[in-house]
Structure formats: structure tokens, C-alpha cells
Design an enzyme around this catalytic site. Structure first.
Site, mmCIF file in Angstrom:
data_model
loop_
_atom_site.group_PDB
_atom_site.id
_atom_site.type_symbol
_atom_site.label_atom_id
_atom_site.label_comp_id
_atom_site.label_asym_id
_atom_site.label_seq_id
_atom_site.Cartn_x
_atom_site.Cartn_y
_atom_site.Cartn_z
ATOM 1 N N ALA A 158 0.824 -1.213 0.000
ATOM 2 C CA ALA A 158 0.000 0.000 0.000
ATOM 3 C C ALA A 158 0.858 1.263 0.000
ATOM 4 C CB ALA A 158 -0.940 -0.003 1.203
ATOM 5 N N TYR A 159 1.878 1.292 0.831
ATOM 6 C CA TYR A 159 2.741 2.475 0.906
ATOM 7 C C TYR A 159 3.455 2.704 -0.428
ATOM 8 C CZ TYR A 159 6.093 5.826 2.844
ATOM 9 O OH TYR A 159 6.844 6.958 3.100
ATOM 10 N N ALA A 160 4.011 1.629 -0.980
ATOM 11 C CA ALA A 160 4.727 1.744 -2.256
ATOM 12 C C ALA A 160 3.795 2.181 -3.378
ATOM 13 C CB ALA A 160 5.389 0.412 -2.602
ATOM 14 N N SER A 162 0.982 3.817 -3.115
ATOM 15 C CA SER A 162 0.511 5.188 -2.902
ATOM 16 C C SER A 162 1.585 6.201 -3.288
ATOM 17 C CB SER A 162 0.094 5.385 -1.444
ATOM 18 O OG SER A 162 1.210 5.285 -0.566
#
Length: 242
Positions: A158-160, A162
């Protein structure tokens, strides 16, 4: 307070300002005569930062706000317009790690919150503040990203995703603002001592990591009228070497 005459009197908005990189940048800008609007969810941490800025001779406005409340972002834009009529600097620093876990294990609500804060909220910030940034003689918008936006890394889903989406969105925004006074850039701060870093690497020796304060000169440079960088991805580690 060591004031840069070119920055003195400008107004900056900083998200995720209560600690880490956001707090360091807020102090750095305020010490150069910039009035900083501080955005974070927790009023207590904002008040501590406000005290530190006041003691050093700077000035700030505290805005406890959850960036997942998109209508509140729109209201904030209207409030800033009524008070200042413009915004000189936008620094979008707020971000959420979520969880380091395989994609097929990711909790949908956590996934949605990460994407909404790290990506969607930035579009809402642009929508709300672009007209105000264009009213500045030297508008500056800086968005923070991370290496995982460009290097596929297991469990950072999710972080990557986003941050990868954010980088493309800001590159598009930069293309759309090429013929304006606004300069739009992305900063990859590299490995820095922050709470997000500690959550991702709990066993790491944080004393060996660079402090957020070391990023301040780069941000002051990007905020200056003299710096004409636009649509660039600036990696702190490479910038620091030159």
C-alpha cells in the site's frame, strides 16, 4: 531567528507537521521569517511545536485536522484565502505506513486509509490550494516520496503503491503548471530518523540515522525565489553530495 529576506513574510502550509520531518521543516521555515500553518491530527504535539517556534521568534497557526476528512481540506482552503489571500508554500509531508504484509493479506480498510492519505488527500490539497499558490509571486509546492515508489519491495504494497501514484500525479501537476509562477517538486528524503521509519524497522539503531533537521537546507533552497527547479524528483542523498 536568522531571517532570509526573500522568505520573510511568506506563508507556508505543512502537513504532518507535529513531529519528525514535518516539525523540523516547520522550525526551519519559521526561523527564516515564514509564517507556518501547521497541520496534524494531534493538538498536543502541535502546541509543543508552536511553543518552540514562538521561543525562537517565529510565528505559526495551528490547524488540528485529519487529512482523511476531505471536506475539511476544502474549508481550510477557503479560510486561508479569507485571511491571507494566497499561499506561498505547500509542503505535503503527512503519510501513513500501514502494514508490512503480503498483498493478499492486506486488510481492506487499512489499504484504503493508506491510499487515501498518501495519494488521494494530495489531490484534494492540490484542488484546494492551487488557486492560492498561483496568487503567490513565487509559489512553491513540495511533496515527499520514498524510494519504494520506484523499487518494487516485498510487503510494502500500500505504501509503495501510494507513493508511486503520488510521484506520477505530481509530475502531471508539474506539466500542468509549467507556464505559471508555481514550482512543483518531489523530495525523496532518504533514510531519516522518523516514527514511520521506526515502525518499518523496529530493530534498527536509530542513532545511526540522519536527523530530520539535516533536510532543512534543501527545503529552504526549494522554497526560495531563486530556485527554479520544476517537475523534479530531488533525492536528498544525491543532493547532499553536490
Amino acid at each position: 531567528m536568522s531571517t532570509d529576506k526573500h522568505l520573510d513574510g511568506k506563508v507556508a502550509l505543512i502537513t504532518g507537521a507535529s513531529r519528525g520531518i514535518g516539525a523540523a521543516i516547520a522550525k526551519g521555515l519559521a526561523s527564516n521569517g515564514i509564517h507556518v500553518i501547521l497541520i496534524a491530527r494531534t493538538i498536543g504535539a502541535l502546541e509543543e511545536l508552536d511553543d518552540a517556534i514562538t521561543l525562537s521568534g517565529g510565528s505559526s497557526t495551528l490547524v488540528p485536522l485529519d487529512l482523511l476528512d476531505f471536506p475539511a481540506i476544502e474549508r481550510l482552503g477557503a479560510t486561508i484565502f479569507e485571511r491571507w489571500g494566497k499561499l506561498d508554500i505547500l509542503i505535503s509531508n503527512a503519510a501513513m505506513l500501514g502494514k508490512l504484509t503480503p498483498l493478499h493479506h492486506y486488510d481492506p480498510s487499512t489499504w484504503d486509509n493508506v491510499i487515501n492519505l498518501n495519494l488521494v488527500a494530495n489531490q484534494r490539497l492540490i484542488r484546494s490550494f492551487d488557486p492560492l499558490l498561483r496568487q503567490s509571486t513565487h509559489g512553491r509546492a513540495i511533496f515527499l516520496s520514498a524510494t519504494v515508489a520506484r523499487v518494487a519491495t516485498p510487503y510494502w504494497g500500500a505504501y509503495a503503491a501510494s507513493k508511486s501514484g503520488l510521484e506520477m500525479m505530481i509530475q502531471v501537476y508539474a506539466k500542468e503548471t509549467e507556464k505559471t509562477n508555481l514550482k512543483v517538486n518531489i523530495v525523496d528524503p532518504g533514510i531519516t530518523k522518523t516514527s514511520l521509519r521506526a515502525s518499518a524497522f523496529p530493530g534498527e539503531d536509530a542513532s545511526k540515522l540522519k536527523s530530520p533537521e539535516r533536510l532543512v537546507p534543501l527545503f529552504l533552497n526549494l522554497c526560495s525565489a531563486e530556485n527554479q527547479a520544476h517537475g523534479q524528483l530531488i533525492k536528498y542523498d544525491e543532493y547532499d553530495e553536490h
